[in-house]
Motif scaffolding. Structure first.
Motif, mmCIF file in Angstrom:
data_model
loop_
_atom_site.group_PDB
_atom_site.id
_atom_site.type_symbol
_atom_site.label_atom_id
_atom_site.label_comp_id
_atom_site.label_asym_id
_atom_site.label_seq_id
_atom_site.Cartn_x
_atom_site.Cartn_y
_atom_site.Cartn_z
ATOM 1 N N GLY A 101 0.640 -1.856 1.860
ATOM 2 C CA GLY A 101 1.055 -0.682 2.593
ATOM 3 C C GLY A 101 1.907 -1.038 3.788
ATOM 4 N N ILE A 102 2.487 -0.014 4.368
ATOM 5 C CA ILE A 102 3.304 -0.200 5.556
ATOM 6 C C ILE A 102 2.953 0.881 6.562
ATOM 7 C CG2 ILE A 102 5.219 1.133 4.551
ATOM 8 C CD1 ILE A 102 7.101 -0.795 6.130
ATOM 9 N N ASN A 103 2.820 0.455 7.787
ATOM 10 C CA ASN A 103 2.573 1.402 8.869
ATOM 11 C C ASN A 103 3.888 1.645 9.584
ATOM 12 O OD1 ASN A 103 1.977 2.151 11.760
ATOM 13 N ND2 ASN A 103 -0.044 2.390 10.835
ATOM 14 N N TRP A 104 4.382 2.895 9.510
ATOM 15 C CA TRP A 104 5.687 3.213 10.096
ATOM 16 C C TRP A 104 5.667 3.024 11.601
ATOM 17 C CZ3 TRP A 104 9.548 4.595 6.777
ATOM 18 C CH2 TRP A 104 9.187 5.108 5.526
ATOM 19 N N THR A 105 4.537 3.328 12.208
ATOM 20 C CA THR A 105 4.471 3.339 13.661
ATOM 21 C C THR A 105 4.646 1.948 14.252
ATOM 22 O OG1 THR A 105 2.999 5.250 13.558
ATOM 23 C CG2 THR A 105 3.087 4.031 15.643
ATOM 24 N N VAL A 106 3.975 0.970 13.666
ATOM 25 C CA VAL A 106 4.033 -0.392 14.208
ATOM 26 C C VAL A 106 4.955 -1.290 13.398
ATOM 27 C CG1 VAL A 106 1.756 -0.160 15.206
ATOM 28 C CG2 VAL A 106 1.992 -1.147 12.926
ATOM 29 N N GLY A 107 5.457 -0.768 12.277
ATOM 30 C CA GLY A 107 6.381 -1.546 11.459
ATOM 31 C C GLY A 107 5.752 -2.767 10.826
ATOM 32 N N ARG A 108 4.496 -2.629 10.420
ATOM 33 C CA ARG A 108 3.776 -3.769 9.880
ATOM 34 C C ARG A 108 3.386 -3.500 8.425
ATOM 35 N NH1 ARG A 108 -1.587 -6.589 12.592
ATOM 36 N NH2 ARG A 108 -1.860 -8.176 10.973
ATOM 37 N N THR A 109 3.435 -4.561 7.622
ATOM 38 C CA THR A 109 3.049 -4.452 6.218
ATOM 39 C C THR A 109 1.734 -5.181 5.963
ATOM 40 O OG1 THR A 109 4.432 -6.367 5.714
ATOM 41 C CG2 THR A 109 5.400 -4.193 5.314
ATOM 42 N N TYR A 110 1.042 -4.717 4.948
ATOM 43 C CA TYR A 110 -0.254 -5.276 4.580
ATOM 44 C C TYR A 110 -0.264 -5.446 3.060
ATOM 45 C CZ TYR A 110 -1.318 -3.277 9.134
ATOM 46 O OH TYR A 110 -1.281 -2.950 10.459
ATOM 47 N N TYR A 111 -0.944 -6.495 2.580
ATOM 48 C CA TYR A 111 -0.977 -6.768 1.143
ATOM 49 C C TYR A 111 -2.378 -7.152 0.696
ATOM 50 C CZ TYR A 111 4.095 -7.071 1.614
ATOM 51 O OH TYR A 111 5.407 -6.791 1.884
ATOM 52 N N ALA A 112 -2.663 -6.814 -0.550
ATOM 53 C CA ALA A 112 -3.856 -7.354 -1.178
ATOM 54 C C ALA A 112 -3.633 -8.845 -1.419
ATOM 55 C CB ALA A 112 -4.125 -6.640 -2.497
ATOM 56 N N ASP A 113 -4.670 -9.619 -1.309
ATOM 57 C CA ASP A 113 -4.539 -11.069 -1.495
ATOM 58 C C ASP A 113 -3.970 -11.413 -2.862
ATOM 59 O OD1 ASP A 113 -7.586 -11.929 0.338
ATOM 60 O OD2 ASP A 113 -5.545 -11.521 1.023
ATOM 61 N N SER A 114 -4.291 -10.593 -3.849
ATOM 62 C CA SER A 114 -3.897 -10.904 -5.222
ATOM 63 C C SER A 114 -2.394 -10.793 -5.455
ATOM 64 C CB SER A 114 -4.623 -9.969 -6.188
ATOM 65 O OG SER A 114 -4.305 -8.621 -5.914
ATOM 66 N N VAL A 115 -1.665 -10.153 -4.536
ATOM 67 C CA VAL A 115 -0.236 -9.953 -4.773
ATOM 68 C C VAL A 115 0.642 -10.628 -3.724
ATOM 69 C CG1 VAL A 115 -0.726 -7.748 -5.883
ATOM 70 C CG2 VAL A 115 -0.034 -7.777 -3.471
ATOM 71 N N LYS A 116 0.029 -11.245 -2.750
ATOM 72 C CA LYS A 116 0.807 -11.900 -1.702
ATOM 73 C C LYS A 116 1.723 -12.955 -2.308
ATOM 74 C CE LYS A 116 -2.311 -11.273 2.218
ATOM 75 N NZ LYS A 116 -3.238 -11.930 3.161
ATOM 76 N N GLY A 117 2.946 -12.944 -1.858
ATOM 77 C CA GLY A 117 3.924 -13.917 -2.330
ATOM 78 C C GLY A 117 4.807 -13.395 -3.451
ATOM 79 N N ARG A 118 4.331 -12.409 -4.201
ATOM 80 C CA ARG A 118 5.135 -11.843 -5.290
ATOM 81 C C ARG A 118 5.578 -10.409 -5.023
ATOM 82 N NH1 ARG A 118 3.326 -10.809 -10.173
ATOM 83 N NH2 ARG A 118 1.137 -10.577 -9.560
ATOM 84 N N PHE A 119 4.821 -9.691 -4.205
ATOM 85 C CA PHE A 119 5.107 -8.292 -3.924
ATOM 86 C C PHE A 119 5.615 -8.180 -2.484
ATOM 87 C CE2 PHE A 119 2.293 -5.811 -7.099
ATOM 88 C CZ PHE A 119 2.469 -6.778 -8.074
ATOM 89 N N THR A 120 6.641 -7.359 -2.302
ATOM 90 C CA THR A 120 7.178 -7.128 -0.966
ATOM 91 C C THR A 120 7.392 -5.636 -0.763
ATOM 92 O OG1 THR A 120 8.322 -9.262 -0.999
ATOM 93 C CG2 THR A 120 9.010 -7.655 0.667
#
Length: 123
Positions: A50-69
């Motif tokens: 997900g992405i938080n518009w307010t702080v401009g930060r993205t979050y990922y599930a561990d299972s997809v880190k590195g392949r999903f952006t």
């Protein structure tokens, strides 16, 4: 109300890439977070990132880190999900969700949902 429309799914071979889009409309000023979930046949719907518009930060599930952006175009109120090195286990319906406030990983935490877009990865 906020309306979410996903696009970009399809059939792709393993190792390929896809970019999914989620366009938000309506009362977009009321949402702070947009997120991607996916649901494979017979399984629960899981948080992808997900992405938080307010702080401009993205979050990922561990299972997809590195392949999903995840990225976003604020002016277009659109969120993107770039998926690289696709695997057959990535096959699922991908859903876009949105909510006010902080990003969270629970399905029940989101107020708005799109209709989903199918991603099928062949081996």
């Amino acid at each position: 109300q906020v309306q979410l429309v996903e696009s970009g799914g399809g059939l792709v071979q393993a190792g390929g890439s896809l970019r999914l889009s989620c366009a938000a409309s309506g009362r977009t000023f009321s949402i702070d977070t947009m997120a991607w979930f996916r649901q494979a046949p017979g399984k629960e719907r899981d948080f992808v990132g997900g992405i938080n518009w307010t702080v401009g930060r993205t979050y990922y599930a561990d299972s997809v880190k590195g392949r999903f952006t995840i990225s976003a175009d604020n002016a277009k109120a659109t969120m993107y999900l770039q998926i690289n090195s696709l695997k057959p286990e990535d096959t699922a319906v991908y859903y876009c969700a949105a909510k006010p406030g902080i990003t969270e990983r629970r399905v029940t935490g989101y107020d708005y949902w799109g209709q989903g877009t199918q991603v099928t990865v062949s081996s």
